[in-house]
Motif scaffolding. Sequence first.
Motif, PDB file in Angstrom:
ATOM      1  N   VAL A  91       0.726  -1.115   0.012  1.00 18.55           N
ATOM      2  CA  VAL A  91       0.078   0.063   0.046  1.00 18.55           C
ATOM      3  C   VAL A  91       0.964   1.210   0.001  1.00 18.55           C
ATOM      4  CG1 VAL A  91      -1.771   1.303   1.295  1.00 18.55           C
ATOM      5  CG2 VAL A  91      -1.830  -1.176   1.145  1.00 18.55           C
ATOM      6  N   VAL A  92       0.764   1.925  -0.882  1.00 19.96           N
ATOM      7  CA  VAL A  92       1.516   3.333  -0.769  1.00 19.96           C
ATOM      8  C   VAL A  92       0.611   4.358  -0.893  1.00 19.96           C
ATOM      9  CG1 VAL A  92       2.901   2.306  -2.496  1.00 19.96           C
ATOM     10  CG2 VAL A  92       1.193   3.645  -3.454  1.00 19.96           C
ATOM     11  N   VAL A  93       1.328   5.817  -0.552  1.00 23.92           N
ATOM     12  CA  VAL A  93       0.773   7.060  -0.646  1.00 23.92           C
ATOM     13  C   VAL A  93       1.525   7.786  -1.754  1.00 23.92           C
ATOM     14  CG1 VAL A  93      -0.582   7.177   1.513  1.00 23.92           C
ATOM     15  CG2 VAL A  93       1.871   7.932   1.396  1.00 23.92           C
ATOM     16  N   HIS A  94       1.062   8.721  -2.499  1.00 24.72           N
ATOM     17  CA  HIS A  94       1.866   9.249  -3.537  1.00 24.72           C
ATOM     18  C   HIS A  94       1.225  10.636  -3.468  1.00 24.72           C
ATOM     19  CE1 HIS A  94      -1.270   9.306  -6.243  1.00 24.72           C
ATOM     20  NE2 HIS A  94      -1.666   8.163  -5.836  1.00 24.72           N
ATOM     21  N   ASP A  95       2.381  11.525  -4.318  1.00 26.09           N
ATOM     22  CA  ASP A  95       2.210  13.068  -4.622  1.00 26.09           C
ATOM     23  C   ASP A  95       2.239  12.985  -6.105  1.00 26.09           C
ATOM     24  OD1 ASP A  95       2.274  15.870  -4.700  1.00 26.09           O
ATOM     25  OD2 ASP A  95       3.646  15.978  -3.417  1.00 26.09           O
ATOM     26  N   LYS A  96       1.132  13.213  -6.743  1.00 29.40           N
ATOM     27  CA  LYS A  96       0.881  13.089  -8.248  1.00 29.40           C
ATOM     28  C   LYS A  96       1.899  11.790  -8.886  1.00 29.40           C
ATOM     29  CE  LYS A  96       0.521  17.998  -7.987  1.00 29.40           C
ATOM     30  NZ  LYS A  96       1.395  18.988  -7.377  1.00 29.40           N
ATOM     31  N   GLY A  97       1.692  10.717  -8.120  1.00 27.81           N
ATOM     32  CA  GLY A  97       1.983   9.686  -8.829  1.00 27.81           C
ATOM     33  C   GLY A  97       3.523   9.121  -8.196  1.00 27.81           C
ATOM     34  N   ARG A  98       4.213  10.133  -7.527  1.00 25.70           N
ATOM     35  CA  ARG A  98       5.435   9.714  -6.902  1.00 25.70           C
ATOM     36  C   ARG A  98       5.124   9.200  -5.536  1.00 25.70           C
ATOM     37  NH1 ARG A  98       8.904  12.555  -3.159  1.00 25.70           N
ATOM     38  NH2 ARG A  98      10.867  11.846  -3.269  1.00 25.70           N
ATOM     39  N   VAL A  99       5.546   7.911  -5.062  1.00 21.57           N
ATOM     40  CA  VAL A  99       5.486   7.466  -3.979  1.00 21.57           C
ATOM     41  C   VAL A  99       6.220   7.848  -3.078  1.00 21.57           C
ATOM     42  CG1 VAL A  99       5.824   5.157  -2.544  1.00 21.57           C
ATOM     43  CG2 VAL A  99       4.743   5.138  -5.179  1.00 21.57           C
ATOM     44  N   VAL A 100       5.579   8.315  -1.789  1.00 19.16           N
ATOM     45  CA  VAL A 100       6.361   9.185  -0.646  1.00 19.16           C
ATOM     46  C   VAL A 100       5.938   8.229   0.806  1.00 19.16           C
ATOM     47  CG1 VAL A 100       5.986  11.253  -1.790  1.00 19.16           C
ATOM     48  CG2 VAL A 100       4.171  10.368  -0.046  1.00 19.16           C
ATOM     49  N   GLY A 101       5.516   7.075   0.466  1.00 17.34           N
ATOM     50  CA  GLY A 101       5.342   6.141   1.518  1.00 17.34           C
ATOM     51  C   GLY A 101       4.513   4.830   1.225  1.00 17.34           C
ATOM     52  N   TYR A 102       5.156   3.874   2.142  1.00 20.00           N
ATOM     53  CA  TYR A 102       4.404   2.538   1.619  1.00 20.00           C
ATOM     54  C   TYR A 102       4.662   1.734   2.892  1.00 20.00           C
ATOM     55  CZ  TYR A 102       8.992   0.049   1.364  1.00 20.00           C
ATOM     56  OH  TYR A 102      10.350  -0.264   1.582  1.00 20.00           O
ATOM     57  N   TYR A 103       3.696   0.576   2.831  1.00 16.19           N
ATOM     58  CA  TYR A 103       3.919  -0.563   3.732  1.00 16.19           C
ATOM     59  C   TYR A 103       3.447  -1.735   3.176  1.00 16.19           C
ATOM     60  CZ  TYR A 103      -1.126  -0.464   4.772  1.00 16.19           C
ATOM     61  OH  TYR A 103      -2.352  -0.594   4.946  1.00 16.19           O
ATOM     62  N   GLY A 104       3.806  -2.999   3.724  1.00 21.95           N
ATOM     63  CA  GLY A 104       3.763  -4.120   3.060  1.00 21.95           C
ATOM     64  C   GLY A 104       2.944  -5.271   4.076  1.00 21.95           C
ATOM     65  N   LEU A 105       2.041  -5.857   3.862  1.00 26.62           N
ATOM     66  CA  LEU A 105       1.184  -6.546   4.928  1.00 26.62           C
ATOM     67  C   LEU A 105       0.766  -7.782   4.066  1.00 26.62           C
ATOM     68  CD1 LEU A 105      -0.073  -6.031   7.460  1.00 26.62           C
ATOM     69  CD2 LEU A 105      -2.299  -5.500   6.347  1.00 26.62           C
ATOM     70  N   SER A 106       1.172  -8.911   4.970  1.00 25.32           N
ATOM     71  CA  SER A 106       1.124 -10.073   4.613  1.00 25.32           C
ATOM     72  C   SER A 106       0.719 -11.324   5.659  1.00 25.32           C
ATOM     73  CB  SER A 106       2.309 -10.488   3.849  1.00 25.32           C
ATOM     74  OG  SER A 106       3.336 -10.955   4.603  1.00 25.32           O
ATOM     75  N   PRO A 107       0.102 -12.462   5.299  1.00 21.16           N
ATOM     76  CA  PRO A 107      -0.328 -13.388   6.440  1.00 21.16           C
ATOM     77  C   PRO A 107       1.310 -14.196   6.610  1.00 21.16           C
ATOM     78  CG  PRO A 107      -0.716 -14.428   4.462  1.00 21.16           C
ATOM     79  CD  PRO A 107      -0.397 -12.808   4.017  1.00 21.16           C
ATOM     80  N   THR A 108       1.257 -14.747   7.901  1.00 20.73           N
ATOM     81  CA  THR A 108       2.436 -15.257   8.472  1.00 20.73           C
ATOM     82  C   THR A 108       1.907 -16.484   9.532  1.00 20.73           C
ATOM     83  OG1 THR A 108       4.968 -15.456   8.762  1.00 20.73           O
ATOM     84  CG2 THR A 108       3.403 -13.703  10.019  1.00 20.73           C
ATOM     85  N   ALA A 109       3.031 -17.296   9.911  1.00 20.64           N
ATOM     86  CA  ALA A 109       2.583 -18.086  11.073  1.00 20.64           C
ATOM     87  C   ALA A 109       4.017 -17.972  11.825  1.00 20.64           C
ATOM     88  CB  ALA A 109       2.157 -19.493  10.460  1.00 20.64           C
ATOM     89  N   ILE A 110       3.866 -18.151  13.188  1.00 16.72           N
ATOM     90  CA  ILE A 110       4.911 -18.092  13.933  1.00 16.72           C
ATOM     91  C   ILE A 110       4.991 -19.240  15.063  1.00 16.72           C
ATOM     92  CG2 ILE A 110       5.935 -16.876  15.946  1.00 16.72           C
ATOM     93  CD1 ILE A 110       6.418 -15.459  13.100  1.00 16.72           C
ATOM     94  N   GLU A 111       5.991 -19.978  15.046  1.00 17.04           N
ATOM     95  CA  GLU A 111       6.204 -20.970  16.426  1.00 17.04           C
ATOM     96  C   GLU A 111       6.051 -20.233  17.838  1.00 17.04           C
ATOM     97  OE1 GLU A 111       6.801 -24.099  15.717  1.00 17.04           O
ATOM     98  OE2 GLU A 111       6.670 -23.657  13.581  1.00 17.04           O
TER      99      GLU A 111
END
Length: 170
Positions: free
Chosen positions: A45-65
Amino acid sequence: MPTSAPEVLTEEHDLASFDCGKPALNAWLKTRALGNQRNGFTVVVVVHDKGRVVGYYGLSPTAIEPAVLPRKIRTGQPPNPIPCLLLGQLAMDLAYAGRGVGTALLGHALERAVLGARLTGGRALLVRAIDEDAIGFWSRRGFVSSPADPYLLFRSLPDIAASLRAAGRL
């Protein structure tokens, strides 16, 4: 400068000049984000200023012991492994620091994590801190380090949901 609302990364977004001051996070966005998203590994997921990305994050499923989770999050008789969500990256361009964009993007990521867990399950949101500064950043936001690795931090999704409700965001 106003920025866009958070949206899913596409080929149309300009990534070339993004610089958060952390080479590994810059490189991941520019070389791996779209491919990981296309292959279903993460949603970027990004935020941008007129198309130029200025922030982002990635989110995904996982599993942990279970042994990796802090005791306050690993309660009862959890499954093995325990389903969680991974906030794999969160970065803001240095040129946009101090404008509240990063705080808003983090809030969006927390909201999506809670909503995603409602659909698929998940006990905690986990982050992998890139350095000591990042450990401090996440700790100040209620994340607790794993007993096995101080760079691996967790916050229970019910705790995040309660905080968002208290702030009127859920």
